[in-house]
Design a protein around this motif. Structure first.
Motif, short mmCIF file in Angstrom:
data_model
loop_
_atom_site.label_atom_id
_atom_site.label_comp_id
_atom_site.label_asym_id
_atom_site.label_seq_id
_atom_site.Cartn_x
_atom_site.Cartn_y
_atom_site.Cartn_z
N PHE A 72 0.75 -0.93 -0.11
CA PHE A 72 0.05 -0.52 0.08
C PHE A 72 0.81 1.57 0.21
O PHE A 72 1.95 1.16 0.59
CB PHE A 72 -1.48 0.50 1.25
N ALA A 73 0.57 2.73 -0.58
CA ALA A 73 1.07 3.58 -0.79
C ALA A 73 0.28 4.73 0.53
O ALA A 73 -0.94 4.70 1.19
CB ALA A 73 1.16 4.65 -1.96
N LEU A 74 1.41 5.33 1.31
CA LEU A 74 1.45 6.58 2.63
C LEU A 74 1.75 7.74 1.82
O LEU A 74 2.99 7.71 1.65
CB LEU A 74 1.75 6.02 3.76
N ILE A 75 0.83 8.38 1.68
CA ILE A 75 1.32 9.90 0.99
C ILE A 75 0.68 11.57 2.21
O ILE A 75 0.42 11.20 3.13
CB ILE A 75 0.55 10.16 -0.42
N GLY A 76 1.30 12.50 1.24
CA GLY A 76 1.17 13.19 2.25
C GLY A 76 1.90 14.75 1.91
O GLY A 76 3.55 14.27 1.35
N PRO A 77 1.81 15.29 2.21
CA PRO A 77 2.88 17.04 2.24
C PRO A 77 3.90 16.48 3.41
O PRO A 77 4.26 15.96 4.05
CB PRO A 77 2.01 17.74 2.78
N ASN A 94 5.69 -6.79 0.49
CA ASN A 94 5.10 -6.73 1.69
C ASN A 94 5.45 -5.38 1.51
O ASN A 94 7.08 -5.24 2.55
CB ASN A 94 5.81 -8.21 2.66
N ILE A 95 5.34 -4.18 0.90
CA ILE A 95 6.31 -3.07 0.96
C ILE A 95 5.29 -2.08 1.35
O ILE A 95 3.68 -2.11 1.09
CB ILE A 95 7.07 -2.85 -0.12
N ILE A 96 5.81 -0.47 2.16
CA ILE A 96 4.70 0.50 2.20
C ILE A 96 5.65 1.14 1.28
O ILE A 96 7.04 1.76 1.43
CB ILE A 96 4.64 0.83 3.82
N ILE A 97 4.91 1.74 0.23
CA ILE A 97 5.48 2.68 -0.58
C ILE A 97 4.75 3.81 0.41
O ILE A 97 3.75 4.62 -0.06
CB ILE A 97 4.48 2.71 -2.14
N VAL A 98 5.96 5.20 0.40
CA VAL A 98 5.91 6.27 0.95
C VAL A 98 6.75 7.27 0.87
O VAL A 98 8.24 6.94 -0.03
CB VAL A 98 6.08 6.12 2.17
N GLY A 99 6.02 9.15 0.56
CA GLY A 99 7.24 9.97 0.05
C GLY A 99 6.44 10.88 -0.07
O GLY A 99 4.80 10.74 -0.60
N GLY A 100 6.83 11.97 -0.20
CA GLY A 100 6.20 13.17 -0.94
C GLY A 100 6.29 13.69 -2.35
O GLY A 100 5.49 14.25 -2.16
N THR A 101 7.08 12.78 -2.96
CA THR A 101 7.36 13.06 -4.05
C THR A 101 6.33 12.08 -5.08
O THR A 101 6.46 10.72 -5.72
CB THR A 101 8.18 12.67 -4.62
N ILE A 145 -3.45 -0.59 -5.81
CA ILE A 145 -3.44 -0.58 -4.09
C ILE A 145 -3.52 0.39 -3.26
O ILE A 145 -4.36 0.99 -4.76
CB ILE A 145 -1.16 -0.87 -4.46
N PRO A 146 -4.48 0.29 -2.12
CA PRO A 146 -4.74 0.84 -1.40
C PRO A 146 -3.45 1.91 -1.12
O PRO A 146 -2.53 2.26 -1.16
CB PRO A 146 -4.71 0.10 0.20
N ILE A 147 -4.49 3.70 -1.57
CA ILE A 147 -3.07 4.72 -1.09
C ILE A 147 -4.19 5.54 0.40
O ILE A 147 -5.51 5.88 0.16
CB ILE A 147 -3.39 5.46 -2.98
N PHE A 148 -3.09 5.81 1.29
CA PHE A 148 -3.60 6.61 2.34
C PHE A 148 -2.64 7.52 2.87
O PHE A 148 -1.80 7.49 2.21
CB PHE A 148 -3.52 5.96 3.66
N GLU A 149 -3.95 8.61 2.96
CA GLU A 149 -3.20 9.94 2.64
C GLU A 149 -2.96 10.81 4.18
O GLU A 149 -4.68 10.58 5.17
CB GLU A 149 -3.56 11.10 1.79
N ILE A 150 -2.20 11.06 4.65
CA ILE A 150 -1.95 11.72 6.03
C ILE A 150 -3.04 13.28 5.60
O ILE A 150 -2.83 14.39 4.89
CB ILE A 150 -1.20 12.31 6.52
N GLU A 151 -3.76 13.71 6.35
CA GLU A 151 -4.48 15.12 6.15
C GLU A 151 -3.87 15.88 7.38
O GLU A 151 -4.37 15.33 8.72
CB GLU A 151 -6.29 14.74 6.65
N ASN A 159 -9.59 7.56 -5.09
CA ASN A 159 -9.52 7.20 -4.80
C ASN A 159 -8.97 6.86 -2.62
O ASN A 159 -9.41 5.65 -2.45
CB ASN A 159 -10.13 5.49 -4.97
N LYS A 160 -8.14 7.45 -3.04
CA LYS A 160 -7.53 7.60 -1.15
C LYS A 160 -8.13 8.21 -0.01
O LYS A 160 -9.17 8.01 -0.33
CB LYS A 160 -6.59 8.93 -1.42
N ILE A 161 -7.68 7.58 0.74
CA ILE A 161 -8.18 7.49 2.04
C ILE A 161 -7.82 8.43 3.26
O ILE A 161 -6.40 8.05 3.22
CB ILE A 161 -8.55 5.50 2.86
N SER A 162 -8.31 9.04 3.04
CA SER A 162 -7.82 10.46 3.89
C SER A 162 -7.85 10.82 5.80
O SER A 162 -8.97 10.45 5.05
CB SER A 162 -8.05 11.97 3.60
N ALA A 163 -7.08 11.10 6.50
CA ALA A 163 -7.44 10.90 7.39
C ALA A 163 -6.62 11.94 8.27
O ALA A 163 -5.06 11.37 8.42
CB ALA A 163 -7.86 9.81 8.22
#
Length: 285
Positions: A2-7, A84-91, A173-179, A266-270
């Motif tokens: 899954f991916a974790l995004i955010g500023p 089994n990875i978390i894709i994370v980054g601001g880019t 993949i599921p994409i989750f965003e830090i709000e 389709n991301k989930i933000s919280a």
């Protein structure tokens, strides 16, 4: 996967490491500065002890004077032996490119790269007016790429991309965003910038400039580095330098939030405090 995004400065790395420990996952960093060795403070990459505890891909992969673009991240991803990875980054642009796919690029020699740098937007308009009309005359990256394609293939970029359409590289993949509220984010950026100064940002940039002796390197144009180089030129005092880095980082964060809002439907933000629980409820290790 899954991916974790955010500023920038929203706490992505800390949350990703926490989740990786709980899920027994590893991390693929989509950060255009952490990929460089020797740029540790300006990139705000995870501490060495954290890198030792959790396997990170996309961190400390190349030196600041080595060529880099999105295809490098794709190469790194394709070499990961499991998913089994978390894709994370601001880019997030790189994540978008991997999901939508990019065209297979022709082999670009160093000679072609050097020749392309001598040419400009006007040359690109002559060889491919359609391609040139879709990009800004200040977009040096895409101008260079278009000219490189032409020199390597003898085809206008538009024709080349017609013959080589993009192929998705990632599944959906599921994409989750830090709000995060922008005022709170601005304070976090100030705190992080203060910590960078305390950790030796100015000394790190002085080392990079002395070693590589080329301020034109893309790695030395990053926020936090370019401002310190201006400080060396006497453009700012230390107080103004701090303010400039905070301002430019805040502008970057705003662009990142806008990009994430428009490109990932389709991301989930919280908020970060709630996002961990949401991710753990949806991801089965």
């Amino acid at each position: 996967m899954f991916a974790l995004i955010g500023p920038t400065a929203s706490g992505k790395s800390d949350l990703a490491i926490k989740l990786a420990k709980k899920l027994n996952y590893e991390i693929l960093s989509l950060d255009s500065l952490s990929i460089y060795k020797e740029i540790d403070i300006a990139s705000a990459k995870p501490r060495k002890e954290e890198l030792n505890k959790i396997k990170h891909y996309g961190v400390n992969e190349i030196y600041p004077n080595e060529h880099f673009d999105v295809t490098k991240f794709i190469e790194i991803y394709q070499k990961i032996p499991h998913k089994n990875i978390i894709i994370v980054g601001g880019t997030s642009f790189y994540l978008k490119a991997m999901i939508d796919g990019i065209s297979q690029m022709p082999k670009i020699s160093e000679e072609i790269r050097k020749e392309a740098k001598k040419l400009n937007y006007e040359f690109l308009k002559k060889i491919d007016h359609l391609y040139a009309s879709k990009i800004s005359s200040n977009d040096t990256y895409r101008i260079q790429k278009g000219i490189e394609i032409y020199l390597a293939t003898k085809m206008p970029p538009t024709k080349y991309f017609e013959l080589n359409p993009p192929k998705p590289l990632l599944p959906q993949i599921p994409i989750f965003e830090i709000e995060i509220d922008r005022k709170i984010l601005k304070e976090r950026i100030k705190i992080r910038t203060k910590k960078m100064f305390e950790n030796g940002l100015i000394d790190e940039v002085a080392y990079l400039e002395k070693k590589y002796r080329d301020r034109r390197l893309p790695s030395l144009k990053a926020i936090g580095i370019k401002e310190v180089l201006d400080y060396f030129n006497g453009k700012y005092n230390k107080e103004k330098l701090f303010e400039k880095i905070v301002t430019n980082t805040s502008r970057l964060a705003k662009r990142q939030q806008t990009f994430n809002k428009t490109q990932f439907k389709n991301k989930i933000s919280a908020p970060k405090e709630k996002l961990e629980e949401i991710i753990l409820s949806k991801i089965n290790p």
